[in-house]
Design an enzyme around this catalytic site. Structure first.
Site, short mmCIF file in Angstrom:
data_model
loop_
_atom_site.label_atom_id
_atom_site.label_comp_id
_atom_site.label_asym_id
_atom_site.label_seq_id
_atom_site.Cartn_x
_atom_site.Cartn_y
_atom_site.Cartn_z
N GLU A 1 -15.95 -13.16 0.31
CA GLU A 1 -15.87 -14.28 -0.82
C GLU A 1 -17.27 -15.38 -0.16
O GLU A 1 -18.29 -14.97 -0.88
CB GLU A 1 -14.83 -15.27 0.21
CG GLU A 1 -14.74 -17.02 -0.86
CD GLU A 1 -16.28 -17.29 -0.40
OE1 GLU A 1 -15.89 -18.48 -0.84
OE2 GLU A 1 -16.76 -17.89 0.78
N ASP B 1 -13.08 -12.66 5.69
CA ASP B 1 -14.27 -12.58 5.54
C ASP B 1 -14.96 -13.79 6.10
O ASP B 1 -15.06 -14.70 6.24
CB ASP B 1 -15.08 -11.62 4.43
CG ASP B 1 -15.37 -12.68 3.64
OD1 ASP B 1 -14.25 -12.64 3.18
OD2 ASP B 1 -16.72 -12.39 2.65
ZN LIG Z 1 -15.26 -19.71 2.90
#
Ligand SMILES: [Zn+2]
Ligand SMILES: *[C@@H]1O[C@H](CO)[C@@H](O)[C@H](O)[C@H]1NC(C)=O
Ligand SMILES: *[C@@H]1O[C@H](CO)[C@@H](O)[C@H](O)[C@H]1NC(C)=O
Length: 577
Positions: free
Chosen positions: A242, A175
């Site tokens: 994340e 992501d």
């Molecule tokens: Zn990262």
């Protein structure tokens, strides 16, 4: 300040040498730390920066931060040589760049507070990304076991021939942070173009962290093409949020890995993180062995409402303001502790960095045996805000709210204080400290205090209430031992890979590093004592627009990452860990 400029301006630093690879990557922060210490170099006069003998009672540099020898695969030596040659070809470059460029073109943006997978429509961008991996890496998908966790979390397992060896775990996330709509037209190339100009790959995620994910996948695909069969099982797992804490991705991947493999089941874990720099007069790589903790403390003041024409001396907003002033006037004092990760890092740079000023070098190296030297080193290092943030528990009042109408007394006002907790401290110590500070002041305003669910003072007879809460927190990560075989294997691998590029012009050192931010490894503590946040990012010349406009990665750096993963896997395959 641009790092390249900083380096060039460094008076007394070794003459800047040709830099074979000048890309920029980043960091989560060990990189920033290296930059921070470089700022310190500028603060001391050139005269003090001469390289000279240490005082007689100083620890000798040979004992400080001993360096692992460069580690080259032996059993897998022929394959390693063949792959090293392959990585240098243009055909390989084109192929690797194509895969990364296509990955960047899929906008896998993560927003704060996303709803569950399957409900929040913003997750669906992950589908095409997983599809891209499937088509771009056919051998990986034909030969390896793929477990999908919470739909988009990916665990690939490449079974080794010796089941008694603990597996190697490589991690990454696919992501990206969103591109701010207002900044979209500030990009040199459109943010999701993945444009390759012959030297750099441009776009959001090109560096953080699609280079890591595509780097690992490319490494494995090529090893499969060459019929490599691992002795030690290799597992790689990719999270998909994340950038918002990893709760939907790594937060499920960690427990899934724990269920399948058990506690302390991995020889070592390598996730995204820091890289290497050429500051300090040599090449330093800094795998992060620690991560700070964090906690948000909400401070809420409640007082009786009423018409604003008959106000009390202090409204809830005024009281909250006084509390905030009190907190800021009593910020935690950072203390440089012997043996802490920032101290270890300072020691390593002092022992091996030719450009570290003499006064700093001398104080840091004598600090183990002299309290006076430790205080002096602390004073010099903490002058830098970045190093200060690394050493101590920080606080920042990031949210404040209260009041609804200009003629009504505010019944409620609140503030949220974000703390990043020093590696030597804890969540409890941090929140207890806040409670003690505000309790002192609450009495003056006639408020009863409740801290984290416990009443500290009686509610009866008070004018209002003050309550603290801290629903979500993270302890500082356990510190990875830097003398143990996994760190030595990682360090030896890095010295081999960087030595091949820079060895002729500059010495290469590996220092234990540290983070001020966090990674998905927060969900993997139970899996291994040997966790490293290190993506082999090239930070020579800057950080490459991570989390901001014009994110990009130098193609040489990306190929360097693939060489790093390849060498790490082959070394780990034949080492005793
Ligand atoms: Zn990262
Ligand atoms: C939290 O810290 C306080 C003060 O340091 C201590 O008195 C208390 O026992 C600690 N609580 C826990 C649960 O560790
Ligand atoms: C505190 O507030 C209560 C309720 O308004 C009031 O009765 C009491 O006298 C106040 N105490 C002091 C010390 O001002």
């Amino acid at each position: 300040m641009d790092d390249a400029k900083l380096n060039a301006e460094l008076p007394g630093a070794p003459v800047s040498r040709p830099r074979p690879r000048r890309f920029r990557w980043a960091m989560l922060v060990a990189g920033v730390t290296l930059v921070a210490i470089a700022n310190i170099l500028l603060k001391y006069p050139a005269g003090s920066r001469r390289l000279c003998g240490l005082p007689a009672h100083a620890t000798t540099t040979a004992e400080v931060c001993p360096q692992a020898s460069a580690l080259v695969p032996e059993k897998n030596g022929a394959l390693w040589s063949e792959l090293t040659a392959l990585h240098a070809t243009d055909a390989f470059l084109q192929r690797a760049v194509g895969r990364l460029s296509a990955a960047v073109q899929i906008p896998t943006e993560t927003y704060d507070e996303m709803g569950p997978v399957g409900e929040d429509p913003r997750w669906i961008t992950r589908g095409p990304f997983v599809e891209h991996l499937t088509t771009a890496f056919p051998l990986v998908h034909a030969a390896l076991n793929l477990q999908k966790v919470n739909t988009y979390g990916l665990i690939y397992t490449w079974q080794g021939s010796d089941a008694t060896l603990k597996p190697l775990l490589l991690m990454g996330h696919y992501d990206v942070v969103p591109v701010a709509p207002l900044s979209a037209d500030q990009w040199t190339y459109p943010a999701y173009s993945g444009y390759f100009d012959g030297e750099n790959i441009w776009g959001r995620g090109s560096s953080d962290d699609k280079s890591g994910v595509i780097g690992i996948m490319t490494t494995i695909e090529v090893l499969l093409e060459k019929n490599f069969a691992p002795t030690r099982t290799i597992v790689f797992s990719f999270g998909f949020d994340e950038e918002a804490g990893g709760y939907h991705g790594a937060g499920h991947l960690g427990p899934a890995l724990l269920e399948r493999f058990g506690p302390n089941s991995f020889a070592m874990i390598v996730d995204e993180g820091s890289g290497y720099t050429d500051q300090f007069g040599a090449i330093f790589a800094a795998p992060a062995i620690a991560e700070k903790g964090s906690v948000d403390v909400t401070i809420e003041v409640q007082t009786p409402g009423g018409h604003s024409s008959v106000p009390p001396e202090h409204t809830s907003i005024g009281i909250l303001a006084a509390l905030i002033v009190h907190l800021e006037a009593n910020a935690p004092t950072p203390v440089l502790k012997l043996g802490s990760p920032p101290f270890e890092m300072a020691q390593c740079l002092a022992a091996h960095g030719p450009a570290v000023p003499h006064a700093l070098k001398s104080a840091v190296l004598r600090a183990k045996h002299s309290k006076k030297a430790l205080k002096k080193a602390e004073g010099m290092l903490l002058e830098d805000p970045m190093f200060r943030a690394l050493v101590g528990t920080t606080q920042a009042v990031d949210i404040v709210s209260g009041g609804v109408k200009s003629n009504a007394l505010p019944e409620q006002a609140l503030a949220v204080v974000n703390h990043r907790i020093a590696t030597q401290s804890s969540v409890n110590a941090t929140i207890t400290r806040d409670a003690a500070l505000v309790k002192d002041l609450a009495a003056r305003f006639n408020l009863s205090v409740t801290a984290y669910g416990e009443p500290l003072t009686p509610a009866a007879g008070a004018y209002g209430t003050l309550s603290l809460s801290a629903p979500r927190s993270l302890e500082p990560a356990p510190i990875t031992p830097s003398a143990a075989p996994p760190f030595q294997l990682l360090a030896g691998t890095i010295r081999t890979v960087l030595g091949a590029t820079y060895g002729d012009v500059q010495e290469v050192f590996v220092t234990p590093g540290m983070m001020t931010g966090n990674t998905d490894t927060r969900f993997t503590w139970a899996l291994s004592e040997h966790i490293f946040r290190y993506g082999h990012g090239n930070m020579i010349g800057g950080l490459g627009g991570i989390h901001t406009v014009d994110e990009h990665i130098k193609v040489d750096s990306f190929i360097g990452m693939i060489s790093f993963f390849t060498t790490l896997i082959l070394n780990a395959d034949e080492a005793a860990l």
